[in-house]
Design an enzyme around this catalytic site. Structure first.
Site, PDB file in Angstrom:
ATOM      1  N   ALA A  21       2.506   1.664  12.880  1.00  6.28           N
ATOM      2  CA  ALA A  21       1.803   2.948  12.771  1.00  6.28           C
ATOM      3  C   ALA A  21       2.411   3.785  11.638  1.00  6.28           C
ATOM      4  O   ALA A  21       2.742   4.957  11.810  1.00  6.28           O
ATOM      5  CB  ALA A  21       1.821   3.689  14.110  1.00  6.28           C
ATOM      6  N   ARG A  62       7.481   8.420   4.670  1.00  8.75           N
ATOM      7  CA  ARG A  62       6.052   8.448   4.331  1.00  8.75           C
ATOM      8  C   ARG A  62       5.428   9.772   4.752  1.00  8.75           C
ATOM      9  O   ARG A  62       4.566  10.304   4.052  1.00  8.75           O
ATOM     10  CB  ARG A  62       5.311   7.283   4.982  1.00  8.75           C
ATOM     11  CG  ARG A  62       3.859   7.285   4.527  1.00  8.75           C
ATOM     12  CD  ARG A  62       3.125   6.042   4.891  1.00  8.75           C
ATOM     13  NE  ARG A  62       3.706   4.837   4.343  1.00  8.75           N
ATOM     14  CZ  ARG A  62       3.216   3.628   4.563  1.00  8.75           C
ATOM     15  NH1 ARG A  62       2.126   3.483   5.293  1.00  8.75           N
ATOM     16  NH2 ARG A  62       3.796   2.558   4.052  1.00  8.75           N
ATOM     17  N   TRP A  72       0.849  -1.213   0.000  1.00  5.85           N
ATOM     18  CA  TRP A  72       0.000   0.000   0.000  1.00  5.85           C
ATOM     19  C   TRP A  72       0.881   1.259   0.000  1.00  5.85           C
ATOM     20  O   TRP A  72       1.828   1.333   0.795  1.00  5.85           O
ATOM     21  CB  TRP A  72      -0.879  -0.019   1.249  1.00  5.85           C
ATOM     22  CG  TRP A  72      -1.700   1.209   1.476  1.00  5.85           C
ATOM     23  CD1 TRP A  72      -2.612   1.769   0.621  1.00  5.85           C
ATOM     24  CD2 TRP A  72      -1.710   2.025   2.659  1.00  5.85           C
ATOM     25  NE1 TRP A  72      -3.181   2.878   1.202  1.00  5.85           N
ATOM     26  CE2 TRP A  72      -2.651   3.046   2.458  1.00  5.85           C
ATOM     27  CE3 TRP A  72      -1.022   1.967   3.878  1.00  5.85           C
ATOM     28  CZ2 TRP A  72      -2.916   4.031   3.426  1.00  5.85           C
ATOM     29  CZ3 TRP A  72      -1.283   2.936   4.839  1.00  5.85           C
ATOM     30  CH2 TRP A  72      -2.225   3.952   4.601  1.00  5.85           C
ATOM     31  N   SER A  80      -0.448  -1.896   9.250  1.00  6.14           N
ATOM     32  CA  SER A  80       0.181  -0.736   9.904  1.00  6.14           C
ATOM     33  C   SER A  80       0.681  -1.072  11.309  1.00  6.14           C
ATOM     34  O   SER A  80       0.437  -0.331  12.266  1.00  6.14           O
ATOM     35  CB  SER A  80      -0.770   0.467   9.941  1.00  6.14           C
ATOM     36  OG  SER A  80      -1.136   0.861   8.641  1.00  6.14           O
ATOM     37  N   PRO A  81       1.423  -2.177  11.462  1.00  5.14           N
ATOM     38  CA  PRO A  81       1.887  -2.568  12.802  1.00  5.14           C
ATOM     39  C   PRO A  81       2.890  -1.577  13.380  1.00  5.14           C
ATOM     40  O   PRO A  81       3.071  -1.524  14.599  1.00  5.14           O
ATOM     41  CB  PRO A  81       2.533  -3.941  12.562  1.00  5.14           C
ATOM     42  CG  PRO A  81       2.944  -3.932  11.127  1.00  5.14           C
ATOM     43  CD  PRO A  81       1.886  -3.132  10.424  1.00  5.14           C
ATOM     44  N   TYR A 130      -4.440  -0.587  -4.979  1.00  8.39           N
ATOM     45  CA  TYR A 130      -3.157   0.041  -4.630  1.00  8.39           C
ATOM     46  C   TYR A 130      -2.478   0.588  -5.886  1.00  8.39           C
ATOM     47  O   TYR A 130      -2.211  -0.151  -6.843  1.00  8.39           O
ATOM     48  CB  TYR A 130      -2.215  -0.953  -3.927  1.00  8.39           C
ATOM     49  CG  TYR A 130      -2.677  -1.382  -2.534  1.00  8.39           C
ATOM     50  CD1 TYR A 130      -3.731  -0.750  -1.879  1.00  8.39           C
ATOM     51  CD2 TYR A 130      -2.035  -2.417  -1.867  1.00  8.39           C
ATOM     52  CE1 TYR A 130      -4.139  -1.152  -0.610  1.00  8.39           C
ATOM     53  CE2 TYR A 130      -2.439  -2.825  -0.592  1.00  8.39           C
ATOM     54  CZ  TYR A 130      -3.502  -2.179   0.020  1.00  8.39           C
ATOM     55  OH  TYR A 130      -3.898  -2.585   1.275  1.00  8.39           O
ATOM     56  N   GLN A 188      14.994  -1.859   6.052  1.00 12.05           N
ATOM     57  CA  GLN A 188      13.878  -1.839   7.013  1.00 12.05           C
ATOM     58  C   GLN A 188      13.367  -3.260   7.245  1.00 12.05           C
ATOM     59  O   GLN A 188      13.008  -3.634   8.358  1.00 12.05           O
ATOM     60  CB  GLN A 188      12.746  -0.959   6.480  1.00 12.05           C
ATOM     61  CG  GLN A 188      13.132   0.516   6.384  1.00 12.05           C
ATOM     62  CD  GLN A 188      12.057   1.375   5.749  1.00 12.05           C
ATOM     63  OE1 GLN A 188      11.081   0.861   5.192  1.00 12.05           O
ATOM     64  NE2 GLN A 188      12.227   2.680   5.811  1.00 12.05           N
TER      65      GLN A 188
HETATM   66  P1  NAP Z   1       3.834  -0.090   8.653  1.00 13.04           P
HETATM   67  O1  NAP Z   1       4.812  -1.198   8.718  1.00 13.04           O
HETATM   68  O2  NAP Z   1       3.186   0.379   9.900  1.00 13.04           O
HETATM   69  O3  NAP Z   1       4.507   1.174   7.954  1.00 13.04           O
HETATM   70  C1  NAP Z   1       5.369   0.991   6.886  1.00 13.04           C
HETATM   71  C2  NAP Z   1       6.244   2.202   6.645  1.00 13.04           C
HETATM   72  O4  NAP Z   1       6.965   2.555   7.824  1.00 13.04           O
HETATM   73  C3  NAP Z   1       7.302   1.883   5.602  1.00 13.04           C
HETATM   74  O5  NAP Z   1       6.820   2.032   4.286  1.00 13.04           O
HETATM   75  C4  NAP Z   1       8.410   2.842   5.954  1.00 13.04           C
HETATM   76  O6  NAP Z   1       8.023   4.112   5.441  1.00 13.04           O
HETATM   77  C5  NAP Z   1       8.315   2.880   7.487  1.00 13.04           C
HETATM   78  N1  NAP Z   1       9.182   1.865   8.104  1.00 13.04           N
HETATM   79  C6  NAP Z   1       8.956   0.526   8.231  1.00 13.04           C
HETATM   80  N2  NAP Z   1       9.958  -0.067   8.876  1.00 13.04           N
HETATM   81  C7  NAP Z   1      10.847   0.893   9.191  1.00 13.04           C
HETATM   82  C8  NAP Z   1      12.080   0.872   9.867  1.00 13.04           C
HETATM   83  N3  NAP Z   1      12.599  -0.253  10.363  1.00 13.04           N
HETATM   84  N4  NAP Z   1      12.743   2.059  10.017  1.00 13.04           N
HETATM   85  C9  NAP Z   1      12.233   3.202   9.534  1.00 13.04           C
HETATM   86  N5  NAP Z   1      11.049   3.278   8.858  1.00 13.04           N
HETATM   87  C10 NAP Z   1      10.355   2.124   8.705  1.00 13.04           C
HETATM   88  O7  NAP Z   1       2.720  -0.620   7.646  1.00 13.04           O
HETATM   89  P2  NAP Z   1       1.810   0.065   6.487  1.00 13.04           P
HETATM   90  O8  NAP Z   1       2.662   0.339   5.300  1.00 13.04           O
HETATM   91  O9  NAP Z   1       1.002   1.167   7.030  1.00 13.04           O
HETATM   92  O10 NAP Z   1       0.863  -1.149   6.173  1.00 13.04           O
HETATM   93  C11 NAP Z   1       1.437  -2.398   5.799  1.00 13.04           C
HETATM   94  C12 NAP Z   1       0.617  -3.090   4.775  1.00 13.04           C
HETATM   95  O11 NAP Z   1      -0.691  -3.357   5.277  1.00 13.04           O
HETATM   96  C13 NAP Z   1       0.325  -2.299   3.495  1.00 13.04           C
HETATM   97  O12 NAP Z   1       1.411  -2.339   2.602  1.00 13.04           O
HETATM   98  C14 NAP Z   1      -0.891  -2.995   2.959  1.00 13.04           C
HETATM   99  O13 NAP Z   1      -0.500  -4.183   2.276  1.00 13.04           O
HETATM  100  C15 NAP Z   1      -1.639  -3.332   4.224  1.00 13.04           C
HETATM  101  N6  NAP Z   1      -2.701  -2.344   4.557  1.00 13.04           N
HETATM  102  C16 NAP Z   1      -3.992  -2.771   4.496  1.00 13.04           C
HETATM  103  C17 NAP Z   1      -5.022  -1.897   4.788  1.00 13.04           C
HETATM  104  C18 NAP Z   1      -6.430  -2.393   4.713  1.00 13.04           C
HETATM  105  O14 NAP Z   1      -7.358  -1.581   4.704  1.00 13.04           O
HETATM  106  N7  NAP Z   1      -6.635  -3.681   4.654  1.00 13.04           N
HETATM  107  C19 NAP Z   1      -4.751  -0.559   5.147  1.00 13.04           C
HETATM  108  C20 NAP Z   1      -3.412  -0.170   5.233  1.00 13.04           C
HETATM  109  C21 NAP Z   1      -2.393  -1.073   4.938  1.00 13.04           C
HETATM  110  P3  NAP Z   1       9.033   5.243   4.932  1.00 13.04           P
HETATM  111  O15 NAP Z   1      10.420   4.668   4.867  1.00 13.04           O
HETATM  112  O16 NAP Z   1       8.514   5.614   3.613  1.00 13.04           O
HETATM  113  O17 NAP Z   1       8.887   6.330   5.937  1.00 13.04           O
END
Ligand code: NAP
Length: 324
Positions: free
Chosen positions: A211, A230, A23, A208-209, A56, A289
């Site tokens: 956030a 992001r 996403w 979004s584990p 997406y 990451q």
């Molecule tokens: P997230 O893991 O909470 O956030 C991911 C973002 O956090 C990354 O793109 C990166 O962004 C940053 N990040 C992750 N690990 C990091 C680290 N170790 N150090 C620094 N920055 C880090 O998850 P999310 O992207 O919000 O959601 C994950 C997935 O859930 C989506 O891809 C999608 O497949 C699914 N989803 C589903 C729904 C639904 O309605 N069903 C809604 C939302 C998401 P940057 O580097 O760009 O800052």
């Protein structure tokens, strides 16, 4: 320690505790080279579970994910996509009608370049389609071999309960997975969704584990955001980075450093303490990451640590989804 695997609800499918989604990122603000490298890195680290959706990046995410995964043996990974969101201007270009479920899934398979997806989620509940029509269409896709398991995303306990009753009445395939938000700032699923999952036999694949990166600890104040993050690309998310949440992340960092792990790993390990959670579904804009986050798999937090985390975040699970 390498990544661990869990059962997807009461199904026989095994998925990695950390999974990778697309996403906003792949086909979106993450350029293709980094998207491909990130998917390769995840696969190399043992992540076998990948997530996308028809909506997406207007279908581009499915193209990037599909092209990259096609390099690997089909049996070696589990791929999920979704249907519901608006994909065109026509009245049938959205929702969960039989027509749209079948047409959208066929279009997803074409973009992915695959014969079947392992999981098809209904991305949201459709109040304008009889539930039995949707469940029968999902079941037909299973009979046709185009979908192996069905799931829902962000449905209420009442909606999920009704779906189980209909499935059992008409002997349709049951829901084996729900995809809700879940992280240290948003705990509503603890109240009713997880208990229902335990009772009915569906697992949670939580999105979004981290956030959206706030729990990685890289944001230090509301005013300054790292380039290419992001928050720099999406103002909706930037508005969720509040001083109060940042202060909590700083306190969580203290616990993480005592345990010699990062705050991202602490946040993911906290999620994985729930046995009904089958996988924490992360996003990643760079391979590093994923390297960091996957190490959360296998970390057990003791009661003392869990209590200290509770006293920092101070948010009792609410009945319905909150503001994150
Ligand atoms: P997230 O893991 O909470 O956030 C991911 C973002 O956090 C990354 O793109 C990166 O962004 C940053 N990040 C992750 N690990 C990091 C680290 N170790 N150090 C620094 N920055 C880090 O998850 P999310 O992207 O919000 O959601 C994950 C997935 O859930 C989506 O891809 C999608 O497949 C699914 N989803 C589903 C729904 C639904 O309605 N069903 C809604 C939302 C998401 P940057 O580097 O760009 O800052």
């Amino acid at each position: 320690m390498s990544v661990q695997y869990r059962q997807l609800g009461a199904s026989g499918l095994k998925v990695s505790e950390i999974s990778l989604g697309s996403w906003l990122t792949y086909g979106g603000y993450v350029e293709r080279e980094n998207a491909v490298k990130s998917i390769h890195k995840a696969y190399d680290l043992g992540i076998n579970f990948f997530d996308t959706a028809n909506v997406y990046a207007l279908g581009e995410a499915e193209i990037v994910v599909g092209e990259t995964l096609r390099e690997y043996q089909r049996e070696s990974y589990v791929l999920a996509t979704k249907v519901y969101g608006k994909i065109g201007e026509g009245p049938n270009d959205r929702g969960l009608s039989r027509k749209h479920v079948i047409e959208s899934t066929n279009a997803s398979l074409k973009r992915l370049g695959l014969e079947y997806v392992d999981i098809l989620y209904s991305h949201r509940f459709d109040h304008n389609t009889p539930l039995a029509e949707t469940l029968r269409a999902f079941d037909d896709l299973i009979r046709q071999g185009k979908v192996l398991y069905i799931g829902v995303s962000e449905w209420t306990t009442a909606q999920i309960t009704e779906a189980f009753a209909i499935a059992d009445k008409y002997l349709l395939d049951r829901i084996v997975v729900n995809q809700p938000i879940y992280n240290l700032f948003e705990r509503y699923i603890e109240k009713e969704i997880i208990p229902l999952g335990q009772q009915k036999g569906f697992g949670q694949v939580v999105f979004s584990p981290l956030a959206q990166g706030l729990l990685s600890g890289k944001y230090s104040s509301t005013g300054v955001v790292p380039d290419n993050s992001r928050a720099a690309n999406h103002s909706n998310f930037k508005n969720k980075i509040t001083e109060e949440r940042l202060a909590k992340v700083e306190q969580l960092k203290v616990i993480a450093s005592e345990l010699e792990i990062t705050v991202a790993q602490l946040s993911l390990a906290w999620i994985l303490r729930q046995s009904n959670v089958s996988s924490a579904l992360i996003g990643a804009s760079r391979p590093e990451q994923i390297e960091e986050n996957v190490k959360a798999s296998g970390i057990a937090l003791n009661d003392d640590i869990l209590q200290r985390i509770d006293s920092i975040i101070e948010n009792e699970p609410t009945l319905v989804r909150g503001s994150f």
